[in-house]
Design a protein around this motif. Structure first.
Motif, short mmCIF file in Angstrom:
data_model
loop_
_atom_site.label_atom_id
_atom_site.label_comp_id
_atom_site.label_asym_id
_atom_site.label_seq_id
_atom_site.Cartn_x
_atom_site.Cartn_y
_atom_site.Cartn_z
N GLU A 151 29.39 49.50 46.08
CA GLU A 151 29.07 48.28 45.36
C GLU A 151 28.04 47.47 46.12
N ARG A 152 27.45 46.53 45.42
CA ARG A 152 26.51 45.61 46.02
C ARG A 152 26.78 44.22 45.45
N GLY A 153 26.43 43.22 46.20
CA GLY A 153 26.67 41.86 45.75
C GLY A 153 25.67 40.90 46.33
N GLN A 156 28.84 47.51 40.38
CA GLN A 156 29.27 48.88 40.67
C GLN A 156 29.01 49.66 39.40
N SER A 157 28.17 50.69 39.47
CA SER A 157 27.76 51.37 38.25
C SER A 157 28.08 52.85 38.32
N GLU A 195 30.45 44.97 36.32
CA GLU A 195 29.42 43.94 36.36
C GLU A 195 30.14 42.60 36.31
N LEU A 196 30.01 41.86 37.38
CA LEU A 196 30.74 40.61 37.52
C LEU A 196 29.74 39.52 37.91
N ASP A 197 29.67 38.46 37.13
CA ASP A 197 28.77 37.34 37.40
C ASP A 197 29.54 36.04 37.29
N GLN A 198 29.15 35.08 38.11
CA GLN A 198 29.79 33.77 38.02
C GLN A 198 28.86 32.70 38.55
N SER A 201 31.21 36.09 33.61
CA SER A 201 31.10 37.18 32.64
C SER A 201 31.45 38.49 33.34
N THR A 202 31.90 39.45 32.54
CA THR A 202 32.25 40.76 33.09
C THR A 202 31.98 41.84 32.07
N ASN A 203 31.58 42.99 32.58
CA ASN A 203 31.44 44.19 31.77
C ASN A 203 31.99 45.34 32.59
N VAL A 204 33.12 45.88 32.17
CA VAL A 204 33.72 47.01 32.87
C VAL A 204 33.66 48.29 32.04
N PHE A 205 33.14 48.16 30.80
CA PHE A 205 33.09 49.34 29.93
C PHE A 205 32.11 49.02 28.80
#
Length: 738
Positions: free
Chosen positions: A357-359, A394-395, A409-412, A447-451
């Motif tokens: 992962e990267r952040g 993380q892709s 995909e996690l953003d805040q 926001s999040t996108n896990v799928f």
């Protein structure tokens, strides 16, 4: 001895010491007049005003820059070995640059952007929002202050466990240059340079830069071309400050800092056979497929073998004395940090659970303070604004997860606003009353996108809270101070860190072919933040110098937390799922610290902490505070003597003890997440010729090579054991001042 009696023994002992000091006050006062004190009390700014540490009505520890050098403390993790009821771990995503402080049972088990620490860290008044990627090298340090207990009034959100203040040396008119070089076992190479110079009577600057390298503890057995060994790391860091004093009333300090580090993944191992119902075991993996040496790593994924971190910051501090009684202070800061890390959670060459992962995070903060004196009263008031934008990625291009989704995909974005006011009043020369209040508003948009079939889900939420405190402290004739404090703290709610449970809701809405599934998940408010966390702390204690050669502090506390989230991790067919278990927790205990000059040459520093944490039962399960030892202790004797040629030799030993603890919120022995107690020992022997500007030292860190776990997580499929990157090290250090 019964458990109750055993637990009360240190409390009774400390009370006896304190009462002995009170009863002997007249005698001690006479001795104080006859002999100059050997102990120099540290001046701190824990209350945003300068005070002698004994006068601050909270439990706190302070280390001067000289103390840090003498104890061989080189980063903030080492500080955690010598402060009662403080435990600092570092295991975020297998990274070597993270630091996770736990004070009195409160901290943070995670590092993703949607999680907030329970212990705030400040550098020169600037809050550091993230643990991973920051510059934790303690170079150019004036002092470090560790404030224990909720600090919601002056430090605001994310300080429900406490706060750590790192104060660097400001530029001044003294011309001085210091160099230091260190080399030792485990490939240690360390060098730093600091200079402070005056350009004119109004303009001065200081500058420090350094390089620090440490070798690894193991090898990547299936990656012969790996750039770094397991646990290896190196970092460049630098900091420059410029101070401009155009008038006696106005002071401006502009500071810039940066660091750049990289290395190998932190040591870890995986227990598979212990979980025969787990997915890894059922897939045919066994402990025999994991590296035999837990400090080696059997991964075949190069993406999980290397970690990196970068950070930079710019701050401007302006102080203006309106008159002899009133002054203002303005602090502006912009900071950026980024990291790359990750773990191969199955610990084998099989491509099953790889999570690289990267952040990154960018933050801006502004604080304006007004301080003043009104006869016997003094006050500090101000406004505060903080904004942070960050993300974690993380892709599937970087990871593989047993045929299931691996996307994260996690953003805040977080915006916090606050206004605060603290007032102190000297009722008499010996009795002081103080109190304060802070109002905070927080807004988070995440926001999040896990799928991808579900798509990106957005959410936002607001919180607000009023924090307050009242305190009293009284100074006895012998200089001993008593204090009593009631403090509250606040932390805004948090979004889930790894919301793979959303995929399960997606399947529940009709499966992969249902075009309305994502809308249904959003309509059900599946991606929700928890409620705000609140804390109230009742504390009393004594601190000060009982004699000219003995100082001590003792604190008794009881802290109650509501809506406190514990991070609970499980592995599902969809991904590594992290949920918040919301609990009520009560922490109570005692803390003791002392310095004793046994003779003019022999000094003894000691500390111990005891804590009992009670967490409410959840669905028939009794959770425990994670990464929280019941007992903490340290003892540091030092002896200085002169040789026939007038050279000085200073010898020092530091022994630190941390009791056994649990790596996650469950004490169920079947989960096998208990971490053993540990004792580490350091020594330092320095030699300084008479009238010389240099000294040389032999040092040893963790000299008995105590290997211990930093964390343990039972995911339901396997047990992840994060090993400490600490190991024995011996070397030579040279320092010179010009």
């Amino acid at each position: 001895m019964s458990t109750t009696a055993r637990n009360l023994t240190p409390i009774a002992t400390a009370m006896a010491l304190a009462m002995a000091g009170l009863s002997s006050a007249p005698v001690l006062a006479e001795e104080a007049q006859a002999e100059k004190s050997k102990i120099e009390a540290i001046t701190v700014t824990a209350t945003k005003r300068s005070q002698v540490i004994y006068e601050v009505p909270i439990a706190m520890s302070a280390f001067s820059g000289d103390d840090l050098d003498a104890q061989g403390i080189s980063d903030i993790t080492d500080v955690g070995k010598f402060v009662p009821n403080l435990n600092i771990t570092g295991f975020s995503a297998g990274h070597n640059s993270s630091a996770n402080p736990f004070i009195r049972g409160i901290g943070l088990q995670d590092h993703l952007i949607t999680t907030d620490p329970g212990v705030s860290v400040y550098v020169d008044g600037v809050y550091l929002g993230r643990q991973v990627g920051q510059n934790w090298n303690l170079a150019n340090i004036e002092r470090i202050e560790v404030l224990r207990g909720p600090q919601g009034t002056l430090y605001g959100r994310n300080s429900i466990g406490g706060a750590i203040n790192i104060i660097t040396k400001q530029p001044d008119q003294e011309a001085v240059t210091k160099v230091s070089a260190e080399t030792g076992t485990r490939g240690r190479v360390k060098a730093s340079m600091f200079t402070n110079q005056a350009v004119t009577d109004e303009l001065a600057f200081n500058f420090n830069m350094g390089f620090n390298r440490r070798g690894g503890l193991g090898e990547f057995t299936n990656l012969p071309n790996a750039e770094y060994d397991v646990g290896e790391n190196q970092e460049f860091h630098g900091r420059v400050s410029v101070k401009y004093t155009p008038t006696d009333d106005l002071r401006l300090v502009l500071t810039a800092d940066a660091n750049d580090g990289e290395g190998g993944t932190r040591p870890f191992t995986v227990l598979i056979d212990e979980m025969p119902e787990g997915r890894l075991y059922k897939a045919g993996l066994r402990n025999s497929m994991v590296a035999a040496d837990p400090y080696d790593n059997a991964t075949s994924s190069i993406n999980t073998a290397t970690v990196s971190n970068k950070a930079n910051g710019l701050s401007l501090t302006a102080e203006y004395d309106i008159n002899a009684d009133y002054g203002t202070k303005f602090i502006f800061s912009k900071r950026s940090s980024e990291y790359k890390a990750g773990l191969d959670d199955d610990g084998t060459a099989v491509a099953l659970d790889h999570y690289p992962e990267r952040g990154e995070a960018d933050q801006t903060s502004v604080e304006l303070q007004l301080t003043g004196y009104l006869g016997r009263a003094d006050f500090v008031t101000g406004i505060y604004w903080f904004n942070e934008e960050g993300s974690n990625r993380q892709s599937p291009d970087e990871a593989s997860f047993d045929g299931g989704p691996t996307k994260l995909e996690l953003d805040q974005e977080t915006t916090s606003r606050a206004v605060f006011f603290n007032l102190g009043y000297d009722l008499t020369d010996d009795l002081r009353l103080s109190g304060g209040v802070r109002y905070t508003e927080d807004e988070k948009t995440a926001s999040t996108n896990v799928f991808d079939p579900v798509g990106t889900i957005y959410s936002s939420k607001d919180w607000d809270e009023i924090s307050w405190e009242v305190a009293a402290n009284y100074t006895f004739e012998n200089g001993l101070n008593w204090y009593g404090t009631i403090q509250t703290g606040y932390q805004s709610g948090q979004y889930p860190a790894r919301p793979y449970f959303l995929i399960g809701q997606f399947f529940g809405e009709g499966g992969f072919d249902n075009p309305n599934a994502a809308a249904a998940v959003r309509a059900n408010n599946a991606f929700m933040a928890s409620e705000n966390i609140s804390a109230i702390n009742y504390e009393t204690g004594f601190k000060g110098q009982l004699t000219n050669d003995f100082s001590m502090s003792v604190a008794f506390f009881n802290t109650e937390y509501e809506d406190l989230p514990y991070q609970v991790n499980v592995v599902t067919d969809s991904g590594f799922d992290t949920n918040n278990l919301i609990v009520e927790q009560t922490s109570r205990g005692i803390e003791f610290e002392s310095t004793y000059y046994v003779t003019d040459q022999f000094t003894l520093h000691s500390s111990f902490g005891f804590m009992d944490v009670d967490v409410e039962e959840q669905n028939g399960i009794k959770p425990v505070a994670p990464l929280t030892p019941e007992w903490t202790a340290s003892i540091s004797p030092s002896y200085e003597f002169e040789l026939d040629n007038n050279a000085t030799v200073n010898t020092r030993f530091d022994v630190s003890f941390r009791d056994s603890m649990y790596g996650e919120p469950s004490s169920d022995p079947r989960r096998m997440t208990q971490i053993d107690d540990r004792t580490t020992v350091n020594f330092d022997i320095s030699y300084a010729p008479a009238n010389a500007n240099w000294d040389i030292s032999l040092y040893g860190r963790n000299i008995f090579d105590e290997r211990y776990d930093d964390a343990r997580l039972n995911t339901g499929d396997y047990i992840l054991v994060i090993k400490s990157n600490d190991a024995s090290e011996f070397g030579v250090r040279y320092r010179a001042t010009f």
